[in-house]
Design a protein around this motif. Sequence first.
Motif, PDB file in Angstrom:
ATOM      1  N   ASP A 103       0.829  -1.215   0.000  1.00 19.59           N
ATOM      2  CA  ASP A 103       0.000   0.000   0.000  1.00 19.59           C
ATOM      3  C   ASP A 103       0.853   1.251   0.000  1.00 19.59           C
ATOM      4  OD1 ASP A 103      -2.264  -1.579   0.040  1.00 19.59           O
ATOM      5  OD2 ASP A 103      -2.697  -1.268   2.180  1.00 19.59           O
ATOM      6  N   LEU A 104       1.907   1.249   0.811  1.00 23.27           N
ATOM      7  CA  LEU A 104       2.817   2.398   0.872  1.00 23.27           C
ATOM      8  C   LEU A 104       3.497   2.639  -0.472  1.00 23.27           C
ATOM      9  CD1 LEU A 104       4.476   1.923   4.372  1.00 23.27           C
ATOM     10  CD2 LEU A 104       2.945   3.767   3.676  1.00 23.27           C
ATOM     11  N   ARG A 105       3.933   1.591  -1.099  1.00 14.15           N
ATOM     12  CA  ARG A 105       4.591   1.712  -2.407  1.00 14.15           C
ATOM     13  C   ARG A 105       3.613   2.217  -3.449  1.00 14.15           C
ATOM     14  NH1 ARG A 105       8.399  -3.659  -2.078  1.00 14.15           N
ATOM     15  NH2 ARG A 105      10.057  -2.668  -0.896  1.00 14.15           N
ATOM     16  N   THR A 158       1.046   4.173  -2.927  1.00 14.74           N
ATOM     17  CA  THR A 158       0.762   5.598  -2.713  1.00 14.74           C
ATOM     18  C   THR A 158       1.957   6.445  -3.088  1.00 14.74           C
ATOM     19  OG1 THR A 158       1.388   5.453  -0.371  1.00 14.74           O
ATOM     20  CG2 THR A 158      -0.944   5.195  -0.896  1.00 14.74           C
ATOM     21  N   ASP A 159       3.184   5.901  -2.957  1.00 15.82           N
ATOM     22  CA  ASP A 159       4.377   6.638  -3.381  1.00 15.82           C
ATOM     23  C   ASP A 159       4.413   6.822  -4.886  1.00 15.82           C
ATOM     24  OD1 ASP A 159       5.270   6.911  -0.813  1.00 15.82           O
ATOM     25  OD2 ASP A 159       6.750   5.276  -0.930  1.00 15.82           O
ATOM     26  N   GLU A 160       3.890   5.838  -5.609  1.00 18.00           N
ATOM     27  CA  GLU A 160       3.902   5.900  -7.059  1.00 18.00           C
ATOM     28  C   GLU A 160       2.786   6.782  -7.593  1.00 18.00           C
ATOM     29  OE1 GLU A 160       3.656   1.826  -8.273  1.00 18.00           O
ATOM     30  OE2 GLU A 160       5.606   1.323  -7.427  1.00 18.00           O
TER      31      GLU A 160
END
Length: 111
Positions: free
Chosen positions: A104-106, A108-110
């Motif tokens: 999920d974090l990755r 949202t970073d993208e």
Amino acid sequence: MTAPLYQLKAEFFKTLGHPVRVRVLELLSEREHAVAEMLPEVGVEAASLSQQLAVLRKGNLVVTRREGSSVYYKLTHSQTGELLRVARQIISGVLEGQAELLADLRATDEG
């Protein structure tokens, strides 16, 4: 006066709190083992294994028997193996949750 149950549980989990002891208990949950059999599986020096086995004996998690010059160890209670299996399931669940969070974090970073 006897110790409260929560204190006894804490001591029990302290006894489990070493990687070599956990590995030994995993091996013993499969079957009885001689010390010489455990050495290559555990990957420590004989003196270190002996020290960790002494902690497990003191905690009444394992018992021994001698056959000739060999000392064999087995679990005092078969439920110890079950406890280790449940711990594995809990850890797997935690790691799955962390992997989902990381994904999920990755994402949202993208974005």
